[in-house]
Design an enzyme around this catalytic site. Structure first.
Site, short mmCIF file in Angstrom:
data_model
loop_
_atom_site.label_atom_id
_atom_site.label_comp_id
_atom_site.label_asym_id
_atom_site.label_seq_id
_atom_site.Cartn_x
_atom_site.Cartn_y
_atom_site.Cartn_z
N CYS A 30 0.83 -1.21 0.00
CA CYS A 30 0.00 0.00 0.00
C CYS A 30 0.88 1.27 0.00
CB CYS A 30 -0.89 -0.05 1.24
SG CYS A 30 -1.69 1.48 1.69
N CYS A 33 0.25 3.73 2.80
CA CYS A 33 0.72 3.17 4.08
C CYS A 33 2.20 3.45 4.24
CB CYS A 33 0.48 1.67 4.13
SG CYS A 33 -1.25 1.18 4.06
#
Length: 123
Positions: A30, A33
């Site tokens: 991600c 993230c």
């Protein structure tokens, strides 16, 4: 304090035995993230009285499912065993600092009253 890896085995113990726990639900694949990770890590070093935990949603799908995590990163805050905040999206540092201040300033007696009132309404 550095971040702590949270798993299904230790999540309950960590969130119940600490005053404030910030949880970052994330995954290695991600990009947001990975962008948020240094912000979260920096805050963990600045606020040594708070536990900063990370849940890898790929390694811990049970926890992601249990909390209905549909988008990552998602930040959850548990204070005195009560989830007081949960929202998806990476935060810039000033926003995370503001969230921490707001959580510290919460009147937990009032929060518990509200939780109890909501519980009695849904019964």
């Amino acid at each position: 304090m550095a971040t702590k890896t949270l798993t299904a085995a230790n999540f309950g113990e960590v969130t119940e035995n600490n005053d404030i726990v910030l949880v970052d639900f994330w995954a290695t694949w991600c990009p947001p993230c990975r962008t948020f990770a240094p912000v979260f890590e920096k805050a963990s070093e600045k606020h040594s009285d708070i536990v900063f935990g990370k849940v890898d949603t790929e390694a811990e799908p049970y926890l992601a499912e249990q909390f209905g995590i549909r988008s990552i990163p998602t930040v959850m805050v548990v204070r005195d065993g009560v989830i007081v905040y949960e929202q998806p999206g990476a935060m810039p540092e000033p926003m995370l600092e503001s969230l921490i201040k707001q959580v510290r300033d919460l009147d937990m007696d009032e929060v518990r009253k509200q939780v109890a009132a909501q519980g009695s309404q849904s019964s």
